[in-house]
Design a protein around this motif. Structure first.
Motif, PDB file in Angstrom:
ATOM      1  N   GLY A  73       0.838  -1.023   0.129  1.00 53.73           N
ATOM      2  CA  GLY A  73       0.152  -0.007  -0.101  1.00 53.73           C
ATOM      3  C   GLY A  73       0.875   1.272   0.017  1.00 53.73           C
ATOM      4  N   ALA A  74       1.824   1.241   0.790  1.00 57.08           N
ATOM      5  CA  ALA A  74       2.794   2.451   0.960  1.00 57.08           C
ATOM      6  C   ALA A  74       3.428   2.619  -0.406  1.00 57.08           C
ATOM      7  CB  ALA A  74       3.819   2.370   1.917  1.00 57.08           C
ATOM      8  N   ILE A  75       4.025   1.322  -1.117  1.00 61.24           N
ATOM      9  CA  ILE A  75       4.516   1.544  -2.498  1.00 61.24           C
ATOM     10  C   ILE A  75       3.701   2.097  -3.590  1.00 61.24           C
ATOM     11  CG2 ILE A  75       5.595   0.357  -4.411  1.00 61.24           C
ATOM     12  CD1 ILE A  75       6.756  -1.371  -2.091  1.00 61.24           C
ATOM     13  N   GLU A  76       2.335   1.622  -3.525  1.00 66.36           N
ATOM     14  CA  GLU A  76       1.243   2.127  -4.258  1.00 66.36           C
ATOM     15  C   GLU A  76       1.200   3.796  -4.318  1.00 66.36           C
ATOM     16  OE1 GLU A  76      -2.282  -0.165  -6.037  1.00 66.36           O
ATOM     17  OE2 GLU A  76      -1.990  -1.056  -4.044  1.00 66.36           O
ATOM     18  N   LYS A  77       1.095   4.047  -2.816  1.00 65.73           N
ATOM     19  CA  LYS A  77       0.843   5.418  -2.723  1.00 65.73           C
ATOM     20  C   LYS A  77       1.969   6.441  -3.067  1.00 65.73           C
ATOM     21  CE  LYS A  77      -0.097   8.702   1.147  1.00 65.73           C
ATOM     22  NZ  LYS A  77      -0.124   8.635   2.583  1.00 65.73           N
ATOM     23  N   ALA A  78       3.182   5.721  -2.871  1.00 67.79           N
ATOM     24  CA  ALA A  78       4.342   6.742  -3.319  1.00 67.79           C
ATOM     25  C   ALA A  78       4.406   6.837  -4.772  1.00 67.79           C
ATOM     26  CB  ALA A  78       5.704   6.167  -2.591  1.00 67.79           C
ATOM     27  N   ILE A  79       4.018   5.834  -5.681  1.00 63.75           N
ATOM     28  CA  ILE A  79       4.161   6.029  -7.054  1.00 63.75           C
ATOM     29  C   ILE A  79       2.844   6.701  -7.441  1.00 63.75           C
ATOM     30  CG2 ILE A  79       3.663   4.590  -9.113  1.00 63.75           C
ATOM     31  CD1 ILE A  79       4.903   2.142  -7.690  1.00 63.75           C
ATOM     32  N   SER A  80       1.975   6.884  -6.885  1.00 63.42           N
ATOM     33  CA  SER A  80       0.886   7.728  -7.333  1.00 63.42           C
ATOM     34  C   SER A  80       1.208   9.187  -7.066  1.00 63.42           C
ATOM     35  CB  SER A  80      -0.601   7.367  -6.566  1.00 63.42           C
ATOM     36  OG  SER A  80      -1.068   5.870  -6.796  1.00 63.42           O
ATOM     37  N   LEU A  81       1.661   9.529  -5.928  1.00 63.66           N
ATOM     38  CA  LEU A  81       1.943  10.676  -5.513  1.00 63.66           C
ATOM     39  C   LEU A  81       3.519  11.171  -6.423  1.00 63.66           C
ATOM     40  CD1 LEU A  81       1.355  10.647  -1.566  1.00 63.66           C
ATOM     41  CD2 LEU A  81      -0.083  11.543  -3.654  1.00 63.66           C
ATOM     42  N   SER A  82       4.046  10.460  -7.068  1.00 56.90           N
ATOM     43  CA  SER A  82       5.229  10.797  -7.719  1.00 56.90           C
ATOM     44  C   SER A  82       5.115  11.545  -8.790  1.00 56.90           C
ATOM     45  CB  SER A  82       6.273   9.702  -7.735  1.00 56.90           C
ATOM     46  OG  SER A  82       5.665   8.997  -8.863  1.00 56.90           O
ATOM     47  N   ASP A  83       5.916  12.154  -9.485  1.00 55.09           N
ATOM     48  CA  ASP A  83       5.904  12.872 -10.690  1.00 55.09           C
ATOM     49  C   ASP A  83       5.897  12.018 -12.159  1.00 55.09           C
ATOM     50  OD1 ASP A  83       8.547  12.255 -10.635  1.00 55.09           O
ATOM     51  OD2 ASP A  83       9.317  14.720 -11.015  1.00 55.09           O
ATOM     52  N   ILE A  84       5.858  10.564 -11.871  1.00 55.08           N
ATOM     53  CA  ILE A  84       6.183   9.933 -12.958  1.00 55.08           C
ATOM     54  C   ILE A  84       4.948   9.894 -13.859  1.00 55.08           C
ATOM     55  CG2 ILE A  84       8.105   8.660 -12.149  1.00 55.08           C
ATOM     56  CD1 ILE A  84       6.297   6.413 -11.721  1.00 55.08           C
ATOM     57  N   GLY A  85       3.640  10.008 -13.221  1.00 52.47           N
ATOM     58  CA  GLY A  85       2.497  10.086 -14.017  1.00 52.47           C
ATOM     59  C   GLY A  85       2.161   8.558 -14.357  1.00 52.47           C
ATOM     60  N   LEU A  86       2.224   7.733 -13.617  1.00 49.84           N
ATOM     61  CA  LEU A  86       1.665   6.433 -13.887  1.00 49.84           C
ATOM     62  C   LEU A  86       0.852   5.952 -12.685  1.00 49.84           C
ATOM     63  CD1 LEU A  86       4.903   4.774 -15.228  1.00 49.84           C
ATOM     64  CD2 LEU A  86       3.237   5.561 -16.583  1.00 49.84           C
ATOM     65  N   THR A  87      -0.267   5.194 -13.056  1.00 51.44           N
ATOM     66  CA  THR A  87      -1.214   4.766 -12.100  1.00 51.44           C
ATOM     67  C   THR A  87      -0.710   3.055 -11.743  1.00 51.44           C
ATOM     68  OG1 THR A  87      -2.673   6.085 -13.064  1.00 51.44           O
ATOM     69  CG2 THR A  87      -3.574   4.373 -11.400  1.00 51.44           C
ATOM     70  N   PRO A  88      -0.550   2.733 -10.554  1.00 54.13           N
ATOM     71  CA  PRO A  88      -0.238   1.589 -10.341  1.00 54.13           C
ATOM     72  C   PRO A  88      -1.461   0.501 -10.172  1.00 54.13           C
ATOM     73  CG  PRO A  88      -0.141   2.850  -8.396  1.00 54.13           C
ATOM     74  CD  PRO A  88      -0.346   3.645  -9.494  1.00 54.13           C
ATOM     75  N   SER A  89      -1.323  -0.663 -10.651  1.00 55.44           N
ATOM     76  CA  SER A  89      -2.355  -1.745 -10.393  1.00 55.44           C
ATOM     77  C   SER A  89      -1.724  -2.927  -9.526  1.00 55.44           C
ATOM     78  CB  SER A  89      -2.929  -2.256 -11.617  1.00 55.44           C
ATOM     79  OG  SER A  89      -1.967  -2.757 -12.475  1.00 55.44           O
ATOM     80  N   ASN A  90      -2.617  -3.342  -8.514  1.00 52.57           N
ATOM     81  CA  ASN A  90      -1.960  -4.144  -7.525  1.00 52.57           C
ATOM     82  C   ASN A  90      -2.941  -5.516  -7.592  1.00 52.57           C
ATOM     83  OD1 ASN A  90      -1.460  -5.697  -5.419  1.00 52.57           O
ATOM     84  ND2 ASN A  90      -1.829  -3.890  -4.071  1.00 52.57           N
ATOM     85  N   ASP A  91      -2.084  -6.700  -8.116  1.00 54.70           N
ATOM     86  CA  ASP A  91      -2.848  -7.796  -8.067  1.00 54.70           C
ATOM     87  C   ASP A  91      -2.765  -8.678  -6.530  1.00 54.70           C
ATOM     88  OD1 ASP A  91      -0.348  -9.091  -8.059  1.00 54.70           O
ATOM     89  OD2 ASP A  91      -0.672  -9.743 -10.175  1.00 54.70           O
ATOM     90  N   GLY A  92      -2.000  -8.112  -5.452  1.00 51.11           N
ATOM     91  CA  GLY A  92      -1.869  -8.884  -4.588  1.00 51.11           C
ATOM     92  C   GLY A  92      -0.725  -9.415  -4.463  1.00 51.11           C
TER      93      GLY A  92
END
Length: 182
Positions: A73-92
């Motif tokens: 969850g923390a990794i997904e949040k960090a990627i979403s908040l970063s400036d790379i402009g990509l949306t993470p998708s998580n399969d568990g």
């Protein structure tokens, strides 16, 4: 300031510029896109690459497998908040980032960004030159070196400056080619 110190500082400026270029998307999946992503992991900012295995299974996907599943969850949040402009998708198990193809407008924006990073690198090299020339002039004024030695040293410093600014220009040309190639 010694000539080898000047050269070392200029090399570092070129390397920093290269690292900045690596964070620019080129339309192909590249793990170095995530180099600047910091994750809030148990209260401290931790680089993503030290928390997960990052791979590129194909040209348009980056796969992130956390070593600790609770950090997902923390990794997904960090990627979403970063400036790379990509949306993470998580399969568990794995977090996937799909790299969409770049539009021509976006490519032009990225070329401008690369030019900005290159200019910052050149400014760093020129600052090293300025400091070295100032140091040489001080040595000349205090009679530590002769006027001829000072001129010779300043010429060598200028040659190093030209060498490293042209390296940055070459890196920029290469990066622009990567960005504009579809």
């Amino acid at each position: 300031m010694k000539l080898n110190e000047v050269e070392s500082s200029m090399k570092k400026a070129v390397e920093a510029t290269q690292r900045s270029f690596n964070t620019i998307r080129t339309g192909r999946a590249n793990a170095s896109l995530l180099d600047r992503v910091l994750v809030d992991y148990y209260g401290s900012e931790t680089p993503l690459k030290s928390l997960a295995n990052i791979s590129t299974p194909d040209a348009s996907t980056i796969a992130i497998q956390p070593y600790d599943k609770t950090s997902m969850g923390a990794i997904e949040k960090a990627i979403s908040l970063s400036d790379i402009g990509l949306t993470p998708s998580n399969d568990g198990v794995t977090i996937r980032l799909n790299i969409p193809p770049l539009t021509s407008d976006r490519r032009q924006e990225l070329v401008k960004l690369a030019a900005k990073y290159a200019e910052e690198g050149k400014v760093s090299v020129r600052n090293v030159r300025r400091d070295a020339v100032d140091s040489t002039r001080k040595q000349e004024k205090s009679h530590e070196i002769s006027e001829d030695e000072a001129r010779d040293l300043q010429d060598k410093i200028q040659n190093l400056t030209n060498k490293y600014t042209s390296k940055i220009d070459d890196l920029l040309t290469q990066k622009e080619e990567d960005i504009t190639t579809i």
